[in-house]
Structures are given as C-alpha cells and as structure tokens.
Design an enzyme around this catalytic site. Sequence first.
Site, PDB file in Angstrom:
ATOM      1  N   TYR A  94       0.237 -45.473   0.603  1.00 47.57           N
ATOM      2  CA  TYR A  94      -0.187 -46.118  -0.641  1.00 47.57           C
ATOM      3  C   TYR A  94      -1.227 -47.184  -0.340  1.00 47.57           C
ATOM      4  CZ  TYR A  94       0.133 -48.169  -5.313  1.00 47.57           C
ATOM      5  OH  TYR A  94      -0.161 -48.623  -6.572  1.00 47.57           O
ATOM      6  N   PHE A 118      -6.067 -49.083  -9.821  1.00 47.64           N
ATOM      7  CA  PHE A 118      -6.654 -48.606  -8.566  1.00 47.64           C
ATOM      8  C   PHE A 118      -5.497 -48.283  -7.637  1.00 47.64           C
ATOM      9  CE2 PHE A 118      -7.629 -48.910  -4.166  1.00 47.64           C
ATOM     10  CZ  PHE A 118      -8.937 -48.494  -4.002  1.00 47.64           C
ATOM     11  N   GLU A 119      -5.411 -47.044  -7.237  1.00 42.54           N
ATOM     12  CA  GLU A 119      -4.476 -46.689  -6.172  1.00 42.54           C
ATOM     13  C   GLU A 119      -4.965 -45.418  -5.506  1.00 42.54           C
ATOM     14  OE1 GLU A 119      -0.582 -46.435  -7.941  1.00 42.54           O
ATOM     15  OE2 GLU A 119      -1.042 -44.639  -9.097  1.00 42.54           O
ATOM     16  N   ILE A 120      -4.843 -45.389  -4.199  1.00 38.21           N
ATOM     17  CA  ILE A 120      -5.112 -44.192  -3.409  1.00 38.21           C
ATOM     18  C   ILE A 120      -3.793 -43.867  -2.729  1.00 38.21           C
ATOM     19  CG2 ILE A 120      -6.467 -43.164  -1.559  1.00 38.21           C
ATOM     20  CD1 ILE A 120      -8.600 -45.294  -2.042  1.00 38.21           C
TER      21      ILE A 120
END
Length: 360
Positions: free
Chosen positions: A199, A256-258
Amino acid sequence: MAIIGGNKYEAPLVPATYYFPSNETLHVDRRANAAFVILARNSDLNGVLRSVRDIEDRFNRGRGYPYVFLNEVPFEDEFKKRISVLSASKMEFGLIPHDHWFQPDWIDEPKATASRKKMQEENIIYGGSVPYRNMCRFNSGVCNLQAPTKTSLTSSQFFFKHELLQKYRWYWRIEPEVHFHCDLNFDPFLFMEDHNKTYGWTITMYEFEKTIPTLWGHTKDFMNLHPEYVAQNNALGFMSSDGGSSYNLCHFWSNFEIADMNFWRGEAYTAYFEYLDSKGGFYYERWGDAPVHSIAAALFLDRSQLHFFDEIGYEHNPYTHCPQKEETWRREHCSCDQSKSFDYDGYSCMRKWDNFMSGR
C-alpha cells in the site's frame, strides 16, 4: 524532512536504479500488471480530463499503463471521445452494476435518514449525501447484496473485483480534478512489486470523528474474533497510542493510493469488510473508504509493506503533498511550493507516522 526529538528522520526514497534514463522518452522494457482506476460520472468530464492530462504529462506517456473508468451509469460517447484522445494507452469504460452501487434493501431507511438529518444539522461534510455513502461503500468493497445473516454473506463485488479489473494485480487510484506537480521518473508499481510493498500513499490526516463513532469498536470486535489476521509487525501503533483501546483517527487519504489488489481480494480484508458491512455503518453513520482501507492495511500488513511516496507531488484540493527533499524537488521539476505542503500541517498525521516509524 521532519525533525523529531532533535534527530532528523528521512522517509526512505526510491533507489536511483529505478529511475528512467534521462535520454529516453519511452520506457517499456518492463511493466507491472497494473492499471489506473478512475471512478467518475459523465458530469466529471472536465475534471477527469485535467487529471489524465496531468498523469500522462508527468508519468504515463513514457510507460503506457492502461486506464479503467467506472461509472454507475453508462459513460456517454462524448466522455469517451474526449478522454480517449489524451493517451495512446488502452482505455476501458465500465458500468457498475446497480446492486453494487446503491444502498441495499436491508438497510433500515428510517434509521439511515435520521442519521443523515442529524449530520446535516451538524454541518458534517457529505453528511446528508446517499451517493457519497454509495461511493465509499463501493470503494471499500461492496458485498452484502442481500440481508446479512449469522452464517454467511451471500455475494461479493468489490471495485477490485470488477470484471474490467480482474486481469490486473496493481492499481493507482486517480480522482477527477487532481494534480501531479512533479515528473515521475521511476515506476512506482515496479518499485512496490520488487520491494514487497502493498500500500502506497502520499497524504495522511485525521478523520472526522462524528462520521465513524462505532467503526473502531467494531474493528476491535473483529480483531477479537479473528486474531489470526492481525500481522505480528503491524502498524497499530500509528493509529493508537494505547495499544488499540482507542483510535486516534489517523488514516491515509485514499483519493491517492497505489496498492496490490491481491490484498483487498484476500481472506483477511474480505472477512473484515463483510463484518463491517453487516453493521450498516456506511449508511447509519458515514464510514469512508479511507479509514476502512487504512485500518485494514495497518492491522493486516507488516508495517514494512506500507510506503510513503515522498517523491510524488500530489494535490487534491485543498491539500497538497510536495516533496521535501530539495534534491528530489529539483530533479523532478516540481511546480508545488514546498513551504505549503500539507505534511506537517496541524491536521496532518505525518508527525505521528514519523514517530511511529522511528520507534518513538
């Protein structure tokens, strides 16, 4: 860079070996199994145009990662036409099934209505909005398509289980009207894949307590029921200063998250979300996907699998993360003002993260 107790703490940066050669414009020697995911309505067209233009200019023109757009109604031809010309990358436009988006029939509507009315009276942002709650539940993971029972929850459909996303492992969530202030000369998907990260985030802040009054209590109940899912070297200490008795409201801002979708698709998160959803808090309160995702990542992952991307200059009004290392800011041609970065604002949880990660 934060100064903690007289010592300087620096977040680990992406190694130089992950940066693209400066004399190349297209870098396709290796790509992760990844896609950008954008949840949008037709009315969001102008905001989506700006977001896609930004990420293309700052990163994706040289990488060619595909896009998946999702909407609770069919995308209009004009939307698809205007977006499609922005990139040579593959773009797919998906429909969210009705039952996976809208409030389920088993919710006690008079109770939910009373909650929304109370939140409106208290001027809580999105307090009276059902569509916002639908979005938060879908982004968290929609599973209860029928009334929950004591034995099982009948059907599952998470955003990360949508048919258009099944073929991908990694996703980068992008919202309409966001800005990327720095060139991104490395591939965050590959960095995370190679370094066992799950994450990635850029901004952390406090949640509005009145939107989640029972979320932590239900989370503690779940941990008591399923201690096997709680990671030994977890990040509970970032979210609680008393060993988990209370929640300090810190979460990663999930616009925003990858992340690795295999984590969301896995046994621990699925069980956690199904448990939470059965309590109805997405509608009786106003649980957001940000605290739900953040709490799950902090509890069920090793802390080393969470990664702060200082290098990614990102803005979602009204907050901006701007790289704090001068070298990074210059190298990435950042347009943001370092002095106005949200990182150490009074509403930010960045100092708590620094203290936690430095063992203080």
